[in-house]
Write an enzyme that holds these catalytic residues in place. Sequence first.
Site, PDB file in Angstrom:
ATOM      1  N   LYS A 117     -28.195 -52.144 -76.283  1.00  6.93           N
ATOM      2  CA  LYS A 117     -28.647 -51.157 -77.273  1.00  6.93           C
ATOM      3  C   LYS A 117     -28.861 -49.778 -76.650  1.00  6.93           C
ATOM      4  O   LYS A 117     -28.796 -48.767 -77.344  1.00  6.93           O
ATOM      5  CB  LYS A 117     -29.892 -51.669 -77.988  1.00  6.93           C
ATOM      6  CG  LYS A 117     -29.534 -52.858 -78.904  1.00  6.93           C
ATOM      7  CD  LYS A 117     -30.682 -53.374 -79.725  1.00  6.93           C
ATOM      8  CE  LYS A 117     -30.216 -54.413 -80.733  1.00  6.93           C
ATOM      9  NZ  LYS A 117     -29.862 -55.717 -80.116  1.00  6.93           N
TER      10      LYS A 117
HETATM   11  C1  LIG Z   1     -29.070 -56.724 -80.674  1.00  8.99           C
HETATM   12  C2  LIG Z   1     -28.477 -57.703 -79.752  1.00  8.99           C
HETATM   13  C3  LIG Z   1     -27.363 -58.500 -80.121  1.00  8.99           C
HETATM   14  C4  LIG Z   1     -26.769 -58.476 -81.518  1.00  8.99           C
HETATM   15  O1  LIG Z   1     -26.056 -57.303 -81.818  1.00  8.99           O
HETATM   16  P1  LIG Z   1     -25.704 -56.912 -83.326  1.00  8.99           P
HETATM   17  O2  LIG Z   1     -25.147 -55.544 -83.272  1.00  8.99           O
HETATM   18  O3  LIG Z   1     -27.007 -56.983 -84.088  1.00  8.99           O
HETATM   19  O4  LIG Z   1     -24.716 -57.916 -83.845  1.00  8.99           O
HETATM   20  C5  LIG Z   1     -26.818 -59.328 -79.154  1.00  8.99           C
HETATM   21  N1  LIG Z   1     -27.343 -59.416 -77.912  1.00  8.99           N
HETATM   22  C6  LIG Z   1     -28.423 -58.696 -77.527  1.00  8.99           C
HETATM   23  C7  LIG Z   1     -28.958 -58.858 -76.144  1.00  8.99           C
HETATM   24  C8  LIG Z   1     -29.018 -57.804 -78.425  1.00  8.99           C
HETATM   25  O5  LIG Z   1     -30.092 -57.085 -78.040  1.00  8.99           O
END
Ligand SMILES: *Cc1c(COP(=O)(O)O)cnc(C)c1O
Length: 474
Positions: free
Chosen positions: A115
């Site tokens: 993120k």
């Molecule tokens: C948020 C997250 C996901 C999922 O991603 P999306 O965009 O919501 O599909 C997968 N792995 C981790 C470690 C995350 O923080």
Amino acid sequence: MPYISTRDSRTPPESLAFDEVLLAGLAPDGGLYIPSSWPTLTAADLKALQGKSYAEIAVRVTTPFIDGVIPAAEWERMVTDAYAGFDHPDVAPLHELEPGLFLLELFHGPTLAFKDYALQLVGRLFDHVLAKKRTRVTIVGATSGDTGSAAIAATAGCELVDIFMLYPKGRISEVQRRQMTTVTAANAHAIAVEGTFDDCQDLVKAMFADVPFRQGLNISAVNSINWARIMAQIVYYVVAAVRLGAPDRAVSFAVPTGNFGNVFAAHAARRMGVPIAQLVIGTNRNDILSRFFNDHAMTIGTVEPSLSPSMDIQVSSNFERLYYELKNGDAAGVTAAMTEFRRTGTLPATEAEWREATKLFSAARIDDEATLAEIAAIYRADGTVLDPHSAIAVAAAKLKRHDKTVPMIALATAHPAKFGDAVEKAIGQKPTLPPSLAALMQLPERKPELPHDLGAVQNYIRAHARAHTVGAAL
Ligand SMILES: *Cc1c(COP(=O)(O)O)cnc(C)c1O
């Protein structure tokens, strides 16, 4: 680039500029913003990106989306700055696990989860756009761990932003909590709420629904439906494809999926012209997407806790962006279907729509047991320690890969040290903490705690946010 809402059925639909879409997040009609057309990357464009740095490719890929809103030189400076602090020179390095199967490491940002790749840019975008508009915002969100820490890291110290992240007390990992509570910036507030993640989420929804409160504090969000986050995520798909030979050679990706934001960015890269053969979705036991692509049934179940908590989700909000395409831009049809989804718990999709969707994506459900087995298998084979989310990507990639001559790239979305307990279950030892996390364990925490009570949370935010001091304007 003009943007439209997936639920705007007027002809023509209202078109908004990038900065408006950035600050709004969700459209007032409940829809999600999408670009009115996809910019293209031709084979010559992709060739020209070979050998370029992550930031250089990011500027090239994102410029058509922000064009006319941010001057080119300034955008270049913001993008370069956003990724300068990442702890690997490639920013998103590739690692070959076995012949033709690669890991794309997306845990080299400040909070060690993918993120950061979007939020580091979004924080800078907010500051830039708010300064131009001479206004402040109050960002409010709920987090089960990764989003909150990445959002706080991205906006800590932002002059025009105050950020309040609610997390369920005692229900996130110590590392995740400390990543939020040890931040010293005065504009960053991580609040422990008595209750579950859903309780936190409900409080946030109630604050958005309280119009005087929302307008008085200029409340905004940086959740994964924000278009700017998707835009920033397109970049690493282009980077990885180009490093492995695009445009001359196609690649495939496997993406551990919750809200469908990350894998939708891969789809966008393909729409723009990146040669992508397969897009594989990995889900955990919360498998609504896997049931849709395999069994033509998108029906909401109850959220069950798993070893990959960032994917413990039943409604994948960003799916609406794909759904709009499956319905060929029929916004009235999208609106009606989403209303039905909310009412009945089942999203309607015709046979033709479902067939089209399964041409674009395949999906696999990887439960906790299979997740642990994959962590152990990769550790034995190659010495690499995967976090549970990344292990789901690798396991799904192996299950669904149908052409061994096409490189398959599994996304590693978090550093294993963020999920040390699950890793220990799989391989009998905890991953070593990287120095940045080890340092967190020694720092003092700021841990305000509030009851699960809307009035108490609103009072706290009113007392600490700066947006209301002069109305919304500076
Ligand atoms: C948020 C997250 C996901 C999922 O991603 P999306 O965009 O919501 O599909 C997968 N792995 C981790 C470690 C995350 O923080």
